[in-house]
Design a protein around this motif. Structure first.
Motif, PDB file in Angstrom:
ATOM      1  N   THR A  51       0.938  -1.551   0.096  1.00 57.03           N
ATOM      2  CA  THR A  51       0.025  -0.058  -0.006  1.00 57.03           C
ATOM      3  C   THR A  51       1.063   1.430  -0.095  1.00 57.03           C
ATOM      4  O   THR A  51       1.955   1.181   0.772  1.00 57.03           O
ATOM      5  CB  THR A  51      -0.792  -0.239   1.723  1.00 57.03           C
ATOM      6  N   PRO A  52       0.732   1.917  -1.304  1.00 56.39           N
ATOM      7  CA  PRO A  52       1.775   3.006  -1.255  1.00 56.39           C
ATOM      8  C   PRO A  52       1.484   4.395  -0.120  1.00 56.39           C
ATOM      9  O   PRO A  52       2.885   5.062   0.197  1.00 56.39           O
ATOM     10  CB  PRO A  52       0.954   3.645  -2.463  1.00 56.39           C
ATOM     11  N   HIS A  53       0.865   4.388   0.687  1.00 58.29           N
ATOM     12  CA  HIS A  53       0.380   5.417   1.819  1.00 58.29           C
ATOM     13  C   HIS A  53       0.491   5.139   3.023  1.00 58.29           C
ATOM     14  O   HIS A  53      -0.064   5.778   3.890  1.00 58.29           O
ATOM     15  CB  HIS A  53      -1.035   6.572   0.956  1.00 58.29           C
ATOM     16  N   MET A  54       0.837   4.250   3.175  1.00 57.51           N
ATOM     17  CA  MET A  54       0.796   3.353   4.299  1.00 57.51           C
ATOM     18  C   MET A  54       2.572   3.515   4.692  1.00 57.51           C
ATOM     19  O   MET A  54       2.953   2.786   3.836  1.00 57.51           O
ATOM     20  CB  MET A  54       1.243   2.117   5.063  1.00 57.51           C
TER      21      MET A  54
END
Ligand code: ATP
Ligand code: MG
Lengths: 312, 324, 311
Positions: free
Chosen positions: B103-106
């Protein structure tokens, strides 16, 4: 002209080839035209087909209808001089507006304006958008940067205000309005075309044309534009309703088509004044405008689904 | 010997606007604890979908029939809720593409710890500590610092290590590694394979290694199954299959793998095109490409038959030879 | 992050300058002046008027003057509302427009995002189709059709019932007067936001990382909220930039229909009366607003997508 179908470069996008019968001859798959496929898929889309028929009928009625209507759009019926309900004896099949003008004739005339604006302004947008987009995409480098930066800046400006300023400055000229609207609507078109051009640019057939000494201009005209056509058709179908909407918006505010000519937007504005007594004068043009916008949107969506197998 | 994961007559088909596509047909497989099963086959042969079915991750347009048992639990018929008690906890999957599988935003640390928090109810502190330990274990340098990074700050090789760490968090009984090295460059590939070997030896888990590279299988697997056009065409121990492949497709694959004891980027090139799943050839799906084809292959489909040594193959020629 | 922000700011300022310059010269290009009336004014009076408004100066001087005044927040005198300066008119009108716009946007986000998310999670169900048909209707039928129709229904047909609502005037911002304009302004936004949310969430749910999250055994609710939602919001946030433009044009319509004293109505009146300074003032204000909101959107973007922060 090359009639090479647009091949989807996404992995697997062309994997599931439609129509099992056609697959019997595997060799067929490659040569089959994208356009035939797309047309067949479009025909299967009922909403899009009905929309297309409704639009054709409406356009036909708007342009031919006035010949059959006993009153013209600007003619005042001096015996009436007020809004009246439909009356077949006087030939006001949809009644009259508050000045005693024939509502049907006026709605038909408004429709002509809408369809004309839709086609003319979209053509302006099309020409500018395709030229800029194809040039930027194909030339790349500096040219691309400058053009796209310009488009970015234009996006960040509330262009509606500028259309209105233009209308104020140049006196609400009918043809100027087409131009002004077209000048605004080309932005998205140019971006789409540029994107398509970039993906096509390095495909083999372009390489081949370049290798055999084709000039840049002729490569753009003979190879890139035909291949970008599918996307452009979809986008054109979706731009027409936006343009119609814009014109009606201007006319609604009194900044578009000027009396005695009228348009659906202007009729809605007039109707809104009269709605307490004759809601008909508001509702009828509103229904016509909404139907047209709906149909164009359905048709555009249908075309997009038909031409872009990804979302099937 | 009891198998941990058992796939029994699995069929997966997808409904598409152009008709049904059967991606997996009548596949039966099993893995035991501490064993590594290699699954090989060309792109599109249905390797991934077989195990997507086991993870309950098939696309919405898929229907799956058959049974997939994890001990006594049937994964295919289990509810999403019930599946969630075993996914990540007892059966874990390492996916094909490490670049897009995080997951790119975590932050990495949070993505690792949430597995533990979900399944073992540990607190955040513990989750973080054990995530760091796991990163150490998969040999990621400066583990502490990586915990606070976003995926895009890591290289492909490191991301794949993170994926492996994530799969190991709960020390699952079954680990499915779907082409864990395909997206990586050659030197990194070797490192990841070493890591998997280590994991297999340490953990005693059952490992399924999906790949189209027979070299990888030779290095890591105990048994191999070969898939073609959604079916298993040959199955047996690595030693048997590599020594005496009997299905012509396996023979073709092996011929394309120059050295078995060295990891190489084998380009699988067998004459002809992989088949179109919507329009499979009659009889044996492989017959248009088979060098030994004879009339029966075109008319009839060979079934998977067990041979004396535990090997199994679906080929008339092989069956004929065995009968002779 | 800050470097990113300042770079954006460096693009914003020249853009604004271009807007001002183009607007200024377009206005001065216009044939006929603001004082042209049905019956022409005597030449002396005309000359006096022009001198009073500085229109007898050379063009470049007028331009420099105008820019200088702008920097001090002075948009010049209104040509038509003789007793007011443009700054005063904007000062009156802007709060009205901004309040309506913010309320509409707020409602749109509040309703549109859950609606779109629900449609995405029940993709191709009856509820999904129903929601998307309604959304399509909301997008296709323009403000200036919905506005009069709402006025017709709530102001005339339901006049004598408990649902009656005022359809004209601002009444110093009394709540009932705001309801119809805000609804009318919000409807297309709700529709757009629902549609964008749906499409983007569906796409995000198909990504590999959502698959990873599901493979971890997380409950679906958590997969959606923690792993999918933030990325799915990127297109929605991006849309808020163009949405400001819509909001501004929408305010022209609803303020005209419902007779609200906002900048949209001033702009339309100004355009109809050739009140150049007023039209320019509002245009510049609108452009600044759009540019400012685009900056905010960029910031939000950086928060949603960590990659942007480090570029
Ligand atoms: N949602 C879907 N709808 C239709 N067909 C699908 C879908 N998902 C997968 N398929 C098809 O199923 C077949 C098997 O796919 P699978 O991913 O199992 O292949 P694979 O053996 O893992 O190949 P690779 O080596 O490329 O990973 C492919 O032909 C693919 O096109
Ligand atoms: Mg796969």
């Amino acid at each position: 002209m090359s009639d090479a179908p647009i091949r989807d470069s996404r992995p697997g996008a062309n994997l599931s080839v439609p129509n099992a019968a056609a697959l019997d001859k595997a060799a067929d798959v490659e040569g089959r035209s994208l356009w035939q496929d797309a047309f067949r898929r479009l025909q299967a889309n009922r909403a899009a087909m009905i929309s297309a028929i409704v639009l054709i009928v409406m356009a036909f009625v708007c342009f031919v209808g006035p010949v059959l209507v006993p009153w013209s759009y600007e003619e005042i019926d001096w015996d009436i001089l007020e809004a009246t309900p439909p009356n077949f004896d006087t030939g006001h099949y949809l009644g009259t507006d508050s000045l005693g003008r024939d509502l049907l004739a006026r709605i038909l005339q408004g429709g002509q304006v809408s369809f004309l604006v839709g086609i003319l302004a979209t053509s302006v947008a099309l020409v500018i958008g395709v030229t800029v987009g194809a040039t930027a995409g194909f030339m790349g480098g500096r040219v691309d940067q400058v053009l796209m930066r310009f488009v970015d800046v234009m996006y960040a400006v509330p262009l509606m205000f500028f259309i209105i300023i233009l209308m104020v400055v140049f006196g609400r000229n009918f043809y100027l309005m087409f131009l002004a609207i077209g000048f605004v609507e080309w932005l998205t078109m140019s971006r789409i075309v540029r994107g398509q051009t970039l993906t096509l640019k390095n495909k083999e057939f372009i390489e081949a044309a370049r290798a055999s000494g084709g000039s840049t201009a002729s490569i753009i005209a003979r190879h890139i534009i035909p291949n970008v056509l599918g996307v452009v058709i979809v986008y054109v179908t979706l731009t027409i309703p936006q343009v119609i909407l814009l014109e009606s918006f201007l006319s609604f505010l009194g900044l578009g088509v000027q009396p005695p000519m009228t348009s659906w937007g202007a009729l809605i504005a007039e109707g809104a004044q009269e709605m307490e007594i004759t809601p008909r004068t508001l509702i009828l043009p509103a229904v016509c405008l909404s139907t047209t916008l709906f149909c164009f949107n359905f048709l555009g969506d249908g075309l997009r689904d038909a031409l872009d197998p990804k979302d099937r | 010997m009891t198998s941990v994961l058992e796939i029994d007559k699995l069929t997966v088909s997808f409904s598409t606007p152009d008709g049904a596509v059967e991606a997996v047909t009548d596949v039966s497989l099993s893995v035991e604890a501490g064993e590594c099963l290699g699954l090989v086959g060309e792109s599109g042969s249905g390797k991934s979908q077989t195990f997507m079915a086991a993870m309950g991750l098939l696309a919405d347009n898929a229907t799956a029939n058959g049974h997939i048992r994890l001990d006594s639990m049937d994964l295919l018929s289990a509810s999403e809720k019930k599946l969630n008690t075993v996914r990540g906890e007892r059966i874990a999957m390492i996916f094909q593409d490490p670049m897009t599988s995080l997951t790119p935003h975590m932050k990495i640390g949070r993505q690792l710890a949430e597995v533990l928090i979900e399944h073992q109810g540990v607190d955040k502190e513990t989750g973080r500590r054990r995530s760091r330990e796991m990163l150490d274990r998969v040999h990621i340098p400066e583990a502490e610092r990586r915990l606070d990074m976003y995926p895009h700050e890591l290289s492909g090789g490191l991301r794949q290590r993170v994926m492996i760490a994530m799969a190991l968090m709960c020390e699952p009984e079954v680990i499915i590694a779907d082409e864990p090295t395909t997206a990586l460059d050659v030197t990194v590939q070797a490192q990841i394979l070493d890591l998997l070997t280590e994991v297999k030896d340490d953990l005693g888990a059952a490992i399924v290694l999906i790949t189209h590279d027979l070299g990888v299988v030779a290095g890591l697997a105990d048994r191999v199954a070969v898939m073609y056009a959604g079916r298993i065409v040959e199955q047996g121990t690595v030693a048997d299959i590599f020594a005496a492949p009997t299905h012509p497709y396996t023979q073709g694959l092996l011929a394309c793998t120059p050295r078995l004891d060295v990891e190489t980027e084998a380009l699988v090139t067998i004459a002809g095109q992989p088949p179109n799943l919507q329009n499979l050839p009659s009889g044996c799906s492989f017959h248009p490409r088979c060098p030994h084809v004879f009339d029966r292959c075109k008319a009839e489909r060979p079934s998977l038959e067990n041979l004396s040594n535990g090997q199994a193959k679906a080929c008339f020629r092989a069956a004929q030879e065995a009968a002779e | 992050m800050w470097a990113y922000f300042t770079r954006r700011l460096f693009i914003a300022i020249p853009t604004l300058w271009v807007v001002i310059t183009v607007a200024f010269f377009l206005m001065r290009l216009a044939p006929g002046g603001p004082f042209d009336q049905e019956a022409p004014l005597p030449p002396e009076i005309m000359a006096n008027l022009k001198a009073a408004y500085g229109l007898d100066q050379p063009l470049w001087w007028q331009y420099v003057n105008y820019l200088g005044n702008l920097l001090q927040g002075d948009f010049g005198p209104s040509f038509k509302y003789k007793d007011f300066s443009v700054t005063e008119l904007i000062g009156q009108g802007f709060p009205v427009s901004i309040q309506n716009g913010a309320a509409a946007l707020f409602i749109a986000v509040l309703i549109g995002i859950p609606l779109g998310a629900m449609a995405a999670l029940r993709q191709n169900s009856g509820a999904d189709h129903a929601a998307m048909t309604v959304a399509m209707t909301g997008i296709v039928i323009p403000n200036f059709v919905v506005g009069p129709l709402l006025a017709l229904i709530f102001g005339i047909w339901l006049r004598d019932t408990m649902f009656a609502l005022p359809v004209a005037g601002w009444n110093n911002g009394a709540l009932p007067n705001r309801i119809l304009p805000v609804i009318c302004l919000a409807l297309p936004f709700i529709a757009y936001i629902a549609r964008i949310t749906r499409a983007s969430l569906i796409e995000t749910l198909r990504t590999n990382y959502v698959r990873t999250a599901r493979a971890k055994g997380l409950p679906f609710r958590m997969v959606v909220l923690r792993h999918a939602f933030k990325s799915a919001m990127i297109p929605v946030v991006t849309y808020l930039g163009p949405a400001t433009v819509f909001l501004l044009t929408g305010s022209m319509v609803i303020e005209t229909i419902f007779g609200l004293p906002g900048i949209g109505r001033y702009f339309v009146q100004g355009a109809l009366n050739r009140d150049y300074t007023l039209v320019m003032g509002v245009t510049i204000l609108a452009a600044s607003l759009v540019i400012f909101l685009n900056l905010l959107v960029d910031m939000a973007y950086a928060w949603l997508d960590p990659k942007v922060r480090y570029e």
